[in-house]
Structures are given as C-alpha cells and as structure tokens.
Design a protein around this motif. Structure first.
Motif, PDB file in Angstrom:
ATOM      1  N   GLU A   1      46.389   1.347  22.791  1.00 28.55           N
ATOM      2  CA  GLU A   1      46.874   1.311  21.417  1.00 28.55           C
ATOM      3  C   GLU A   1      46.568   2.624  20.709  1.00 28.55           C
ATOM      4  OE1 GLU A   1      45.315  -3.033  20.354  1.00 28.55           O
ATOM      5  OE2 GLU A   1      44.671  -1.978  22.159  1.00 28.55           O
ATOM      6  N   ILE A   2      47.526   3.075  19.923  1.00 28.80           N
ATOM      7  CA  ILE A   2      47.338   4.234  19.052  1.00 28.80           C
ATOM      8  C   ILE A   2      47.680   3.785  17.638  1.00 28.80           C
ATOM      9  CG2 ILE A   2      48.087   6.579  18.524  1.00 28.80           C
ATOM     10  CD1 ILE A   2      48.759   6.797  21.571  1.00 28.80           C
ATOM     11  N   VAL A   3      46.690   3.814  16.770  1.00 32.52           N
ATOM     12  CA  VAL A   3      46.844   3.343  15.393  1.00 32.52           C
ATOM     13  C   VAL A   3      46.952   4.570  14.497  1.00 32.52           C
ATOM     14  CG1 VAL A   3      45.840   1.950  13.553  1.00 32.52           C
ATOM     15  CG2 VAL A   3      45.476   1.305  15.948  1.00 32.52           C
ATOM     16  N   VAL A   4      48.065   4.673  13.779  1.00 37.38           N
ATOM     17  CA  VAL A   4      48.382   5.890  13.030  1.00 37.38           C
ATOM     18  C   VAL A   4      48.279   5.626  11.529  1.00 37.38           C
ATOM     19  CG1 VAL A   4      50.066   7.719  12.672  1.00 37.38           C
ATOM     20  CG2 VAL A   4      49.974   6.525  14.885  1.00 37.38           C
ATOM     21  N   HIS A   5      47.428   6.392  10.878  1.00 43.02           N
ATOM     22  CA  HIS A   5      47.320   6.268   9.419  1.00 43.02           C
ATOM     23  C   HIS A   5      48.023   7.435   8.747  1.00 43.02           C
ATOM     24  CE1 HIS A   5      44.288   9.498   9.050  1.00 43.02           C
ATOM     25  NE2 HIS A   5      43.727   9.002  10.141  1.00 43.02           N
ATOM     26  N   GLY A   6      48.282   7.280   7.449  1.00 39.65           N
ATOM     27  CA  GLY A   6      48.883   8.351   6.661  1.00 39.65           C
ATOM     28  C   GLY A   6      47.828   9.278   6.102  1.00 39.65           C
TER      29      GLY A   6
ATOM     30  N   VAL B   1      37.975  13.903   1.963  1.00 43.35           N
ATOM     31  CA  VAL B   1      38.040  12.442   1.916  1.00 43.35           C
ATOM     32  C   VAL B   1      39.053  11.884   2.915  1.00 43.35           C
ATOM     33  CG1 VAL B   1      39.807  12.217   0.099  1.00 43.35           C
ATOM     34  CG2 VAL B   1      37.985  10.500   0.288  1.00 43.35           C
ATOM     35  N   GLY B   2      39.987  12.707   3.371  1.00 45.91           N
ATOM     36  CA  GLY B   2      40.888  12.266   4.440  1.00 45.91           C
ATOM     37  C   GLY B   2      40.138  11.993   5.731  1.00 45.91           C
ATOM     38  N   HIS B   3      39.133  12.815   6.031  1.00 51.09           N
ATOM     39  CA  HIS B   3      38.282  12.527   7.190  1.00 51.09           C
ATOM     40  C   HIS B   3      37.530  11.218   6.980  1.00 51.09           C
ATOM     41  CE1 HIS B   3      38.405  17.095   7.529  1.00 51.09           C
ATOM     42  NE2 HIS B   3      38.904  16.693   8.680  1.00 51.09           N
ATOM     43  N   ALA B   4      37.016  11.040   5.762  1.00 51.10           N
ATOM     44  CA  ALA B   4      36.264   9.812   5.468  1.00 51.10           C
ATOM     45  C   ALA B   4      37.122   8.586   5.698  1.00 51.10           C
ATOM     46  CB  ALA B   4      35.752   9.847   4.029  1.00 51.10           C
ATOM     47  N   LEU B   5      38.405   8.648   5.322  1.00 46.49           N
ATOM     48  CA  LEU B   5      39.304   7.514   5.527  1.00 46.49           C
ATOM     49  C   LEU B   5      39.352   7.120   6.994  1.00 46.49           C
ATOM     50  CD1 LEU B   5      41.559   5.513   4.731  1.00 46.49           C
ATOM     51  CD2 LEU B   5      43.185   7.398   5.061  1.00 46.49           C
ATOM     52  N   GLU B   6      39.576   8.080   7.877  1.00 45.68           N
ATOM     53  CA  GLU B   6      39.694   7.750   9.304  1.00 45.68           C
ATOM     54  C   GLU B   6      38.396   7.203   9.877  1.00 45.68           C
ATOM     55  OE1 GLU B   6      42.173  10.210  11.834  1.00 45.68           O
ATOM     56  OE2 GLU B   6      40.496  10.360  13.237  1.00 45.68           O
TER      57      GLU B   6
ATOM     58  N   ARG C   1      33.572   3.201   0.484  1.00 42.11           N
ATOM     59  CA  ARG C   1      34.096   2.409   1.598  1.00 42.11           C
ATOM     60  C   ARG C   1      35.117   1.383   1.104  1.00 42.11           C
ATOM     61  NH1 ARG C   1      31.218   1.932   6.950  1.00 42.11           N
ATOM     62  NH2 ARG C   1      32.471   0.048   7.155  1.00 42.11           N
ATOM     63  N   TYR C   2      34.766   0.684   0.025  1.00 40.22           N
ATOM     64  CA  TYR C   2      35.665  -0.371  -0.452  1.00 40.22           C
ATOM     65  C   TYR C   2      36.996   0.209  -0.916  1.00 40.22           C
ATOM     66  CZ  TYR C   2      37.457  -4.513  -2.712  1.00 40.22           C
ATOM     67  OH  TYR C   2      38.263  -5.573  -3.054  1.00 40.22           O
ATOM     68  N   PHE C   3      36.952   1.315  -1.633  1.00 38.15           N
ATOM     69  CA  PHE C   3      38.196   1.925  -2.097  1.00 38.15           C
ATOM     70  C   PHE C   3      39.079   2.314  -0.918  1.00 38.15           C
ATOM     71  CE2 PHE C   3      40.504   5.902  -2.943  1.00 38.15           C
ATOM     72  CZ  PHE C   3      41.388   5.447  -3.923  1.00 38.15           C
ATOM     73  N   LEU C   4      38.502   2.959   0.083  1.00 34.84           N
ATOM     74  CA  LEU C   4      39.298   3.424   1.218  1.00 34.84           C
ATOM     75  C   LEU C   4      39.886   2.270   2.015  1.00 34.84           C
ATOM     76  CD1 LEU C   4      37.009   6.335   2.489  1.00 34.84           C
ATOM     77  CD2 LEU C   4      39.148   6.541   1.198  1.00 34.84           C
ATOM     78  N   LEU C   5      39.184   1.165   2.078  1.00 33.62           N
ATOM     79  CA  LEU C   5      39.646   0.034   2.880  1.00 33.62           C
ATOM     80  C   LEU C   5      40.494  -0.958   2.093  1.00 33.62           C
ATOM     81  CD1 LEU C   5      36.395  -0.628   4.938  1.00 33.62           C
ATOM     82  CD2 LEU C   5      38.532   0.368   5.787  1.00 33.62           C
ATOM     83  N   ALA C   6      40.220  -1.111   0.802  1.00 33.51           N
ATOM     84  CA  ALA C   6      40.923  -2.115  -0.001  1.00 33.51           C
ATOM     85  C   ALA C   6      42.103  -1.548  -0.762  1.00 33.51           C
ATOM     86  CB  ALA C   6      39.958  -2.778  -0.991  1.00 33.51           C
ATOM     87  N   ASP C   7      42.081  -0.252  -1.057  1.00 33.30           N
ATOM     88  CA  ASP C   7      43.114   0.318  -1.916  1.00 33.30           C
ATOM     89  C   ASP C   7      44.082   1.220  -1.167  1.00 33.30           C
ATOM     90  OD1 ASP C   7      43.485   0.462  -5.082  1.00 33.30           O
ATOM     91  OD2 ASP C   7      44.044   2.405  -4.257  1.00 33.30           O
ATOM     92  N   VAL C   8      43.589   1.926  -0.167  1.00 34.56           N
ATOM     93  CA  VAL C   8      44.419   2.902   0.549  1.00 34.56           C
ATOM     94  C   VAL C   8      45.211   2.204   1.651  1.00 34.56           C
ATOM     95  CG1 VAL C   8      44.361   4.955   2.022  1.00 34.56           C
ATOM     96  CG2 VAL C   8      42.854   4.798   0.023  1.00 34.56           C
ATOM     97  N   SER C   9      46.481   2.536   1.746  1.00 29.92           N
ATOM     98  CA  SER C   9      47.322   1.965   2.798  1.00 29.92           C
ATOM     99  C   SER C   9      46.780   2.339   4.168  1.00 29.92           C
ATOM    100  CB  SER C   9      48.753   2.490   2.668  1.00 29.92           C
ATOM    101  OG  SER C   9      49.510   2.189   3.833  1.00 29.92           O
ATOM    102  N   PRO C  10      46.750   1.394   5.104  1.00 28.95           N
ATOM    103  CA  PRO C  10      46.304   1.728   6.463  1.00 28.95           C
ATOM    104  C   PRO C  10      47.300   2.584   7.228  1.00 28.95           C
ATOM    105  CG  PRO C  10      47.060  -0.536   6.369  1.00 28.95           C
ATOM    106  CD  PRO C  10      47.070  -0.031   4.959  1.00 28.95           C
ATOM    107  N   PHE C  11      48.540   2.641   6.761  1.00 24.17           N
ATOM    108  CA  PHE C  11      49.582   3.309   7.533  1.00 24.17           C
ATOM    109  C   PHE C  11      50.368   4.372   6.755  1.00 24.17           C
ATOM    110  CE2 PHE C  11      49.573  -1.238   9.112  1.00 24.17           C
ATOM    111  CZ  PHE C  11      48.714  -0.986  10.170  1.00 24.17           C
ATOM    112  N   GLY C  12      50.424   4.248   5.441  1.00 23.18           N
ATOM    113  CA  GLY C  12      51.204   5.186   4.646  1.00 23.18           C
ATOM    114  C   GLY C  12      50.312   6.128   3.857  1.00 23.18           C
ATOM    115  N   ASP C  13      50.935   7.059   3.140  1.00 22.85           N
ATOM    116  CA  ASP C  13      50.193   7.992   2.307  1.00 22.85           C
ATOM    117  C   ASP C  13      49.728   7.301   1.021  1.00 22.85           C
ATOM    118  OD1 ASP C  13      50.812   9.858   4.215  1.00 22.85           O
ATOM    119  OD2 ASP C  13      52.300  10.926   3.015  1.00 22.85           O
ATOM    120  N   ALA C  14      48.659   7.835   0.448  1.00 24.16           N
ATOM    121  CA  ALA C  14      48.126   7.272  -0.797  1.00 24.16           C
ATOM    122  C   ALA C  14      47.528   8.391  -1.629  1.00 24.16           C
ATOM    123  CB  ALA C  14      47.070   6.209  -0.505  1.00 24.16           C
TER     124      ALA C  14
END
Length: 548
Positions: free
Chosen positions: A318-323, A49-54, A355-368
C-alpha cells in the motif's frame, strides 16, 4: 498565548530495534506483521509543519495497527545524500557533513516533541545497513541486465532532485518549487524502467499494489499506461561535489539520491545481513505501507516497485498519499521560504493541540491551508470544551455521588439504548475509516460519541437524580454513572492512535489498563466497583490575547 497539553520528551527518543512496536499493545510473534514508513525528509533546513503532518499521520496509522493486534515496525529517517544538502552547506560556508549532522537534530527533536513512536530512525549518509543495502540493490539490478550508460541532457530541479520533461513544467518552471530547472548534460547510468511497464500496470489494476486515495491510483495508472521511459539513476561525482553513495565499481559516479533513498525501507530491516526483521516485517508482512506526499508519488508507486521487481524482492502492498499543507494556497516549502515551524507551534500550543489539528482538521488526502486560528478553535471546542469537560464531569460525579467507585447499573431505558447505539456506530465507523487511512473521518466519528455522551449527561441530569434521593432516582443515578464510565472508557480506547498521552490519562482516571480495555461489543464489562479518581484538567483552554 498559554501552552496546553504538551509533554516534551527528552532526547534520545528512539529505542533499539525490537521485534515488535515497543509501546503499542500486546502483539506476539503470532500476530500479523505490518511495516509502516514515512518518507525520509531532506535535511537541508529545519522541518516545517508539512513534515509534522506526515509523521503524525503515520504514527496514528502505526498505533492503530498495533491497537488492532498487529505486530508493527514503524520506520522513518533522514535523506542526507542530496545535492540540495550540498548547496545549502555551500551557502553557509560549511561542509555537507556538518550541515546534515546539525540539521538532523531538528528533525529528531520534532519527532520527540510530537510523541512519534518509531521503531527505528535511519540516516542515509552514515547507517551501515543503508550503505550496504543500497549498493547490493544496485548490484542486483545490474545483474538483472537493467542498467546501461549513456549521455543525457535534461531539465533538472534541484529542489525536487528530479528531471522534468518540458511538458511537465508550468510556464517553464518546476510545478513544485516555481523555479526554472537547470539544463544538465552528462553521462549517467540508466535503469530500464520501460521493461517493467506491463507488470506495473498489472499490479496497479489488480489492486496487488494499492494506492490510496483512488485519485492518486488513477494518476499513476495513467502515467504508466502512457508509456515508461528509462530513467537516469546516477550523477557524476563532479556534479555531486563528491557527496553521496558511490556506484559500485565506478568511482566517477554516485547514486541518484532518490535511488539510494528509496532503498532505506528495506535496508533498515537489515536485509543484507539476513536479519529476522526483514523476513518478519517485509518478506512475510501482511501490510507493507509507505505514507508519502503527493509530490513523490511517482517515485514510490512506479520507480521503487520497478527497482524491487528487478532486484527480485517483495513490493510494498500500500502507498498512502497525502496532500500538502499550504499557505494562501501555496505549498509550504523551505525553498519558497513560507514554512511554519512545528517546534514553535508545539512550544506555544502544546503537542496535543498540534497533533489533534493535523489529524482532525487536515484532509488525509487533499491540500489544506494552515491556520493558527483554526488550530486554537479546534482545540478549545473539541478538546477543552468537549472531551476535557466530559471527563471532568463524569469523574467528579462518580467521586462525589458514589465515593469514587463505579456503581452497578440499575434498569436500562431509552437514553442508555441510544448511547449504546452511538457507541457501537462510532466504534464501527472509526475502524472503517482507519482501515481506509482516513484519520479525519475516524476522529469525526469518535467525536460523535463525545457529543452524544455529553448530551446523555444533560438528558439524565445526575445532579437532579442525586438530589431526589428516592430508590428509583438512586437506581437511575447508578445506571447513568455506570454508562458514563463505560462510554468515556471507550472514548479513551478509541483515542489511543491519535492522542496517546491524553488517552492514557483518560483511562487512568477511570482505573483502566490501556491494553485491557474491552472492545465496544463488551463496553460495560468489568466496570462495577472500578476505582475512579477526579481527573485533572486534561486540556487547559488556549487563551489568545486580544489584539490592540
């Protein structure tokens, strides 16, 4: 559990390369160009699911860029030349070729199931553009005098495909995979990374190379300022087991997998062939964006820009870094054996819920930390009870009270003014958040509008106005239904980068063409007389069986 809202697309899901993103808007050759990429994952095992997030994050950014009128090239692929793949194949008693050909299908399926709308998917072990492009960048770096050979001994983590200095280890173990690295001694090619320290520092401090969020920029800047050592960029053919891209003019060495992998971003654009996509989406692009996990920041923010400087090619902007998505605070990793299978999640809960969980609940930059319970709760609360209920109420009332056509509005009063204010603020804030690559904040602002619109329904109580039947009540009902149609239409427009299929369904129910919906400043335009159909149940609730 009952699945919800997940349309699954048949493979093959990719399309031939075109000069604009194939689905996301009406951009023309005059539009500003944007290049957006995911990292390319190793295919030594199935995706987690970490791949799915990115992938979902990057897809939302690409769709948003296209919705904003930019011409978008959205790239992903598979990193197939790693030692990890060779070792995984050895464990199974199959060849590396058999392993990568089998496993890449799982990644392709995940991308299709998540409705990721790529322009191209590149495979680094077989793609002709990649094989030629990686070799040409090597030749250019060599021609610049930035390569030399020397004997080297270092601590190597196969999981990371990276050498570590002793000070970087945690209790003697790799900080990512929690295993002791191997001591490797061999003769390799080295890249003169140290030569580019000052220039990289200038790029970082000036903002010419933007890293988001600022905490990652500070980390990279500190790393560069502390002094850059030259890096090993090849492996012996023996240690690579004969797998990988050969070093030009040296049959005894293969390119270090990260050196070959990083070049995919421009190789996919056909730069060695003089392809127009390279000129449009890299050389002359307004934005060249890499979306990456925090564990590979150094490769993308230091090594890759330095390689491009050496080769005389443009850098990313730009380099956008997620957790990381974690389990009990620990990174999800195939190596650690704690993965969550995104295909299983989609099978049980549906594409929209994931999709909604990953985008609405998971931090775009930090760990979750991942939680199925929270996924179900967010879906049921926000989508089923919130937006789904709103769409059903609004379309049903327009069909029932005005024969399925949006009425012309009557007088506007305070409730309409408050709804307008919230709509304008949600639109402004959503765009500001996405320009900062914060998908979670953007969706929070859209849901402010969903909640305000639901509250407006209750304040105006159209059922009471319809029952009253007098002229004033009829005019107020017309005003209410007109504003409700406009607000829900705007919600559908704002949702397009995040939930593309439901967004299209919302707009279809309101008789609107997704590419012709007016912006927030004209949100009531062209509504009167628009045919409206009663919306189907867009987000069926997910029912979780009670535990015994």
């Amino acid at each position: 559990m009952s699945g919800a809202g997940g349309v699954r697309r048949a493979l093959p899901w990719w399309r031939p390369v075109v000069a604009h993103h194939p689905k996301l808007g009406t951009s023309t050759t005059m539009a500003a160009a944007s290049f957006i990429s995911t990292t390319i994952p190793y295919v030594n095992a199935r995706p987690h699911v970490g791949h799915a997030l990115e992938f979902v994050q990057s897809d939302a950014f690409a769709r948003y860029a296209a919705m904003s009128g930019r011409d978008v090239y959205f790239l992903s692929g598979s990193d197939e030349n790693s030692l990890k793949n060779v070792l995984a194949a050895d464990k199974e008693g199959i060849s590396a070729r058999e392993l990568v050909d089998r496993n890449v299908v799982f990644f392709e399926k995940m991308v299709g199931d998540l409705e990721i709308d790529l322009t191209r998917f590149i495979r680094t072990s077989v793609d002709a553009d990649h094989l030629e492009g990686a070799a040409e960048i090597w030749r250019r770096i060599a021609a610049a005098g930035d390569l030399y050979t020397k004997d080297y001994e270092g601590l190597y983590c196969v999981g990371c495909e990276q050498f570590y200095a002793p000070a970087e280890l945690v209790d003697g173990k790799c900080p990512e995979h929690l295993v002791e690295p191997e001591t490797i001694s061999e003769r390799n090619y080295f890249f003169r990374l140290s030569r580019y320290q000052d220039r990289l520092l200038e790029l970082l401090e000036s903002g010419e190379l933007r890293i988001v969020p600022e905490t990652r920029l500070n980390e990279v800047t500190s790393f560069v300022r502390a002094g850059l050592a030259d890096i090993s960029i090849s492996r012996s053919m023996e240690r690579a087991r004969g797998w990988g891209i050969r070093v030009p003019e040296d049959p005894e060495q293969v390119m270090y997998v990260w050196i070959d992998a990083l070049t995919n971003y421009i190789n996919a654009l056909g730069w060695t062939r003089g392809d127009e996509h390279y000129e449009r989406f890299w050389e002359n692009a307004e934005h060249r964006v890499h979306v990456v996990g925090k564990g590979v920041t150094r490769f993308h923010a230091v090594y890759w820009p330095a390689m491009l400087l050496s080769a005389g090619l443009p850098l990313p902007t730009e380099i956008v870094v997620h957790g990381y998505i974690t389990a009990s605070g620990q990174k999800l990793s195939k190596s650690l054996g704690n993965v969550v299978d995104p295909t299983d999640l989609i099978d049980r809960f549906g594409t929209d819920a994931v999709r909604y969980f990953l985008l609405a609940d998971v931090s775009p930059f930090g760990d979750a930390d991942f939680s199925e319970e929270r996924l179900v709760q967010r879906y049921n609360t926000d989508l089923a009870n919130g937006l789904g209920n709103l769409l059903s109420r609004v379309t049903s009332m327009i069909v029932r009270y005005r024969d399925g056509a949006v009425p012309a509005p009557g007088p506007v009063e305070r409730p309409e003014e408050e709804l307008t204010a919230q709509l304008l603020e949600s639109d402004r804030a959503m765009h500001a958040a996405m320009e900062g690559y914060d998908h979670r904040e953007a969706l929070a602002k859209v849901w402010d509008l969903v909640r305000r619109t639901n509250a407006y329904v209750d304040e105006r109580a159209p059922w009471h106005l319809a029952k009253a039947g007098d002229d004033a009540s009829n005019a107020a009902l017309d005003t209410t239904l007109h504003h409700l149609a406009g607000a829900v239409r705007q919600i559908g427009r704002l949702l397009q980068p995040f939930l593309p299929r439901p967004a299209a369904a919302v707009l279809e129910a309101l008789g609107s063409d997704p590419v012709k919906v007016p912006g927030a400043d004209r949100w009531l335009e062209d509504l009167t007389g628009t045919p409206v159909s009663k919306a189907r149940a867009l987000f069926p609730r997910i029912e979780v069986p009670a535990e015994d």
